[in-house]
Design a protein around this motif. Sequence first.
Motif, PDB file in Angstrom:
ATOM      1  N   ARG A  99      38.577  38.060  50.374  1.00  0.00           N
ATOM      2  CA  ARG A  99      37.464  38.056  49.382  1.00  0.00           C
ATOM      3  C   ARG A  99      36.495  36.842  48.796  1.00  0.00           C
ATOM      4  NH1 ARG A  99      40.272  36.876  43.228  1.00  0.00           N
ATOM      5  NH2 ARG A  99      38.144  37.095  43.012  1.00  0.00           N
ATOM      6  N   ASN A 100      36.940  35.815  49.897  1.00  0.00           N
ATOM      7  CA  ASN A 100      35.897  34.917  50.335  1.00  0.00           C
ATOM      8  C   ASN A 100      35.392  34.611  51.918  1.00  0.00           C
ATOM      9  OD1 ASN A 100      38.528  33.364  48.069  1.00  0.00           O
ATOM     10  ND2 ASN A 100      36.048  34.329  47.780  1.00  0.00           N
ATOM     11  N   TRP A 107      35.488  33.611  38.584  1.00  0.00           N
ATOM     12  CA  TRP A 107      36.419  34.270  39.913  1.00  0.00           C
ATOM     13  C   TRP A 107      35.030  35.173  40.398  1.00  0.00           C
ATOM     14  CZ3 TRP A 107      40.625  33.673  41.586  1.00  0.00           C
ATOM     15  CH2 TRP A 107      41.581  33.130  40.449  1.00  0.00           C
ATOM     16  N   ASN A 131      31.111  34.666  44.597  1.00  0.00           N
ATOM     17  CA  ASN A 131      31.413  34.235  45.992  1.00  0.00           C
ATOM     18  C   ASN A 131      31.063  33.965  46.916  1.00  0.00           C
ATOM     19  OD1 ASN A 131      28.308  35.072  45.323  1.00  0.00           O
ATOM     20  ND2 ASN A 131      28.747  37.084  46.722  1.00  0.00           N
ATOM     21  N   PRO A 133      33.814  30.092  45.097  1.00  0.00           N
ATOM     22  CA  PRO A 133      35.046  30.681  44.619  1.00  0.00           C
ATOM     23  C   PRO A 133      35.873  29.910  43.986  1.00  0.00           C
ATOM     24  CG  PRO A 133      35.440  30.657  46.858  1.00  0.00           C
ATOM     25  CD  PRO A 133      34.243  30.085  46.407  1.00  0.00           C
ATOM     26  N   ASP A 161      33.188  42.116  56.569  1.00  0.00           N
ATOM     27  CA  ASP A 161      33.792  41.538  56.375  1.00  0.00           C
ATOM     28  C   ASP A 161      35.801  40.872  56.826  1.00  0.00           C
ATOM     29  OD1 ASP A 161      32.131  39.847  54.677  1.00  0.00           O
ATOM     30  OD2 ASP A 161      32.804  40.792  52.738  1.00  0.00           O
TER      31      ASP A 161
END
Length: 721
Positions: free
Chosen positions: A200-201, A322, A325, A328, A542
Amino acid sequence: MSTAPKLGFFQEYWVDAWQRSILTLDTLRERGNTYFDQAAKEAPNVLGFEVELVRDGRTLPQPVNYVLVRVVPPDGMVIDPVKPPFVVVDPRAGHGPGIGGMKHDSEIGVALAAGHACYFVGFLPEPVPGQTIEHVCVAEAAFLEEVAKRHPDAESKPVIVANCQAGWQIMMMAAIRPDLCGPLMLAGSPLSYWAGVRGRNPMRYLGGTLGGTWLTALAGDLGNGIFDGASLVANFESLNPANTYWQKPYNLYSKVDTETSRFLDFETWWGNPVLLNAGEMQWIADNLFVGNKLTSGEIRTSDGVRVDLRNIRSPIVVLCSWGDNITPPQQALGWVTDLYDEEQEIVENGQTIVYTLHQSIGHLGIFVSGKVATKEHAEFASCMEMIDLVPPGLYEAVITEVDEDTTRPDLIHGKYLFRLEARTLDDIRALGANSPEDDRRFATVARVSEVNLGLYRTLLQPMVKAAATPQSAELLRDMNPNRLRFAAFSDRNPAMRQVKELAATVRADRKPVAADNPLHVWEQVASTWMTTYWESYRLMRDAMTEATFLATYGSPLLQSLVGLGPGTETKGPGKDLVREINAAQRQADLEKQFEVGGLAEAVIRSIMYVRMPQGSIDERGFSVLQAIRRVQPANRRLSFGEVKAMFRDQYLLLLIDEERAIGALPRLLPDDQEQRRFGRQAVQDVLTAGEGLSEEGRRRLQRIDELFGVAPQSAPGAAHA
């Protein structure tokens, strides 16, 4: 009399598409012209308020390109001299200043509406030669001293709202000069740079994929000692290629009749890159983004003073999302678990930490969105004094809409109820945290970065510096894609000269397509396909970046080569002997305070005792306390600082020995029965201002009745005072 035939859906669509294309080009032309207009200004900004200069950082002993301005309240807006002033600090992260006050519904707007004087700390496009991050922190401290001096009647110190990158700067300043600050509000501010969750990050992997910070040094050298902020903007935009390369331009094209103004307003800020000294950017990359040294206590000033965030005495408020990006929640809040192993340490250190989690807003929306401004920022602005009084500990701010079932809405400011609920460090850890193995990977990146930077400085830097000139650096900046895209569509491009006239013709004979036109519908479907394509590319990119990072820096061989073999753990800030001695002294002093005080101490201790099992407090109880305080004669009224110290001490006494603290209440109470009745009524009014008490709370209140020896009135009294 014959009538002209109606256009078919095919012709209707293509006329509209052609007209939208011309209008879109004209909008890009205006954006390009604005870019050059802003670049020509000495102090460009997008503030939507009138301001007056208070302090120019270039005149300080250690000059910097920062300025302090006072926001002139709009006509009809009343400022309360007793309320603490707000200081909004803009992020210097590549783009221009002013985002915190771009429109009425903004951080500045809600602070003014709540009756606070407001100041703004911005910056100029070009840095002062030789300025450093430490110089900026010193300047911010000087600005706060000036603000405090201008508001001698304020009941507490200035409240600081720091956006994005300004957050870590203000935290550093507050750790060095804790005497200057009131509550600190950090909006989308990264403090724990390695933190995040897998999948996610991806931005946290950037340092590793580039081999460390040697490219930062190369960029600074090619810039002849200047780092172009346009490169930082490019990094942000690369996170979401679907938005950068399709959704944003298509949104303008598809809604060009209504979207132009908003687009140009935003691009005036976003499309105005500023410059940093190469040394500033190198320090940031080495010590924060890659080194993650802020929460480990490894940063020191030029005088050898250790920057330890545990030294901050002001309440720290964290607003994160949330949907962010760039920063976070893990990076916005991970510093808490970096500094503390258990929540009791937060209390013992005297820190108050409050956080709130938005469910969906993006990074820029945290300090740009009008919806966030009118809800989260407005509630924090109106309840900041309540936060300043809350005893040390970790809390989550819960903001709920007032409805017909809400108790005592007359005690609530606005249409939202602001409540603080006690939390534990496990609540922070539950947001997502690195494993020890992942922390070792990031520590390996930091070591590899040091090696590569050393090699660059030894082998390449002398040649790069010898070749770079002011002219070559300026040319490189002009050719940066994030600058060139503005110039290419401006009036400086001969091909754009006819667009303005053509756009005027189009507006005079605009023929928008019907929403149900089949080709228009297909256009929207195709747009969805394009967005899906770019999003698929991002997910694949990613995933590959993360897998490469984990495999490369998880290699036991590489880790061993840089001195981080198996079993090596990353370190936190560690013990501080001075802090431990001071904590022991405070504990010894508190041991003598159980039976010290009077009716005010007894009332506060009683309220806390009853409410502690529920672990929450909302603005209604605080409103009643404020009302009780206001009706006291001026010569007997406690100052805000005295009330704050009393709240802290009474809470700590209950934590040290609850039974002893409550057993001592009769010795604090006056003999006068009328005063006792007033005190007991105050307890009743505060406790009944919000939701009902739990069974344990009612039991505790009954015990308080017995200790006071008087019964309260059936109806609230002081609450209506």
